[in-house]
Design an enzyme around this catalytic site. Sequence first.
Site, PDB file in Angstrom:
ATOM      1  N   GLY A 123       0.826  -1.157  -0.012  1.00 48.97           N
ATOM      2  CA  GLY A 123       0.009   0.114  -0.049  1.00 48.97           C
ATOM      3  C   GLY A 123       0.828   1.342  -0.123  1.00 48.97           C
ATOM      4  N   THR A 155       3.052   4.412   1.217  1.00 47.73           N
ATOM      5  CA  THR A 155       4.421   4.484   1.952  1.00 47.73           C
ATOM      6  C   THR A 155       3.811   5.391   3.242  1.00 47.73           C
ATOM      7  OG1 THR A 155       5.991   4.926   0.134  1.00 47.73           O
ATOM      8  CG2 THR A 155       6.498   5.793   2.151  1.00 47.73           C
ATOM      9  N   GLU A 167       5.715  -3.659   1.003  1.00 48.62           N
ATOM     10  CA  GLU A 167       6.003  -2.831  -0.610  1.00 48.62           C
ATOM     11  C   GLU A 167       5.133  -1.762  -0.613  1.00 48.62           C
ATOM     12  OE1 GLU A 167       5.214  -1.823  -4.059  1.00 48.62           O
ATOM     13  OE2 GLU A 167       4.358  -3.923  -4.224  1.00 48.62           O
ATOM     14  N   CYS A 189       2.473  -0.509  -8.859  1.00 46.15           N
ATOM     15  CA  CYS A 189       3.238  -0.075  -7.974  1.00 46.15           C
ATOM     16  C   CYS A 189       4.558   0.341  -9.018  1.00 46.15           C
ATOM     17  CB  CYS A 189       3.572  -0.999  -7.143  1.00 46.15           C
ATOM     18  SG  CYS A 189       2.294  -1.595  -6.165  1.00 46.15           S
ATOM     19  N   GLU A 200       4.659  10.567  -6.234  1.00 40.63           N
ATOM     20  CA  GLU A 200       3.702   9.340  -6.827  1.00 40.63           C
ATOM     21  C   GLU A 200       2.334   9.908  -6.921  1.00 40.63           C
ATOM     22  OE1 GLU A 200       3.090   4.762  -5.756  1.00 40.63           O
ATOM     23  OE2 GLU A 200       2.744   5.925  -4.039  1.00 40.63           O
TER      24      GLU A 200
END
Length: 543
Positions: A265, A267, A293, A327, A425
Amino acid sequence: MNNAYFEVKHPVNEPIKGYMPDAPETLALKEELQRQLEAFVEVPLIIAGQEVRTTHKEKIICPHDHQHVLGEYYIAGESELNLAIAAAEAARREWEHMPWEHRASIFLKAADLLTGKYRAKLAASCMLGQSKNPFQAEIDIICELADFLRFNPYYLQEIYKQQPLSTDGVWNRVEYRALDGFVAAITPFNFTSIGGNLCTAPAMAGNTVLWKPSSTAVLSNYYFMQILMEAGLPAGVINFLPCRGADFGKIVINHPKMAGFHFTGSTNVFNSIWSQVGQNIANYVTYPRLVGETGGKDFIFAHKSADVEALTSALVLGSFEYQGQKCSAASRAYLPASLWTEVKPRLEKAVAAVTMGDVCDFRNLMNAVIDRNSFNNIKNYVDYAKASPDAEVILGGGCDDSVGFFVEPTVILAKTPTFKTMVEEIFGPVLTIYVYPDAELEETLQACDTATVYGLTGAVFAQDRSAIIKIAEALDHAAGNFYINDKPTGAVVGQQPFGGSRASGTNDKAGSAVNLHRWISQRAIKEVLAPRTTTTYPYMTEK
């Protein structure tokens, strides 16, 4: 009686079906899509193998048609989470001590159910609930998930084989225990295979699991949970718990018996969980294993010797497949000025050819982004670029949520390598390109390495072998998965173990034995075959 050594054969990757017009799998999938569109599904919690319903429910909608309701799912509260913890603890001892080959058999059977009679059902649920085209659903919920279910038992077998040396009169051996408590798993919307792996990998190693699926992937995750139960998973081993993140954190993450946390999910969420565990560390029975991750700002770096056609293909597919919601999706690119005049017209033509729309129309490459929050977030970034003097939206930029959450494939040209959309992101179909002067290769590599906090995936395009070596060395910590002349997406279980470091996670590679090591706890045993009976040593005989 278990008095023999049983061996799991070396697995092979599940073949990808093509879904060509009128192929049997295409006809079956289209029929199943229509069936699910006409049905209404009620998704319960599953605690101790039993369906549980609460007073709180939420709708399951199609992102490409947000007025279409596929069903409803129930939401666990504090009492249900406590029940699930009790169920996991009650099931733990028997599950941990079940012979490993019987645990493995359950997941191997689940893989065959998934790729056999439930293939169309699972693929359709992933397409409708998570807005995937048939190919993206196939490689996710069918092939990758089946690969996890087949490769991980093999990896465990190979781990269990590893034993220490023994000397004369001494037999040394190692037992591979489960962790001393349960594992909490929080899983994302974008890959059902990740959801399935995050709960099953610890379970294969003998752990019991509390699984919080993403609220926007509940349907496909629920159908996978049903497959596990049909395959013979004992009650309480994996407990299926759609719920609010705050409740999961309060009840599950804080519980003294949480021995592991498996996460994919954002950060920010992983950082908050890590901080919460640290603040609560004195209350745990054992130090929890934290495996995550998280985010990424994945790059394509081109050298002047790059093949322009291959580069263009990677820019489009790496950035826009599954609407950039991987991702690993390429979201920033560094292109030399000497190539830009060739790349730009090819990129314009390729992006113009990208089709977008309903998942039931198999002619579409792109579909909708997952929900309104994601749509609004992406739109804000695009609007920021449109208004900035430091960037130009050269392709796409349209956003329309009137029917579904649709964002056009968008390309932004940035004047600096530190422009906002080169750094942060976005998790959508937005690619930002920085065109660098050929003479500034070194400086641009430095910018690529340091511009973001992430380190997940990246790619280099070059025909010059010396340039490939130079760029790979300069970016050695910028990506946990590095690609040479290929897009930075599409890692395959058993071929490219997946994960990154920096703010992209703990790099405990999914799809490899490394990840399985995190869910086991060794006990070393020394057995002396002829115990000594004296209390003196030879050197003590001096007169």
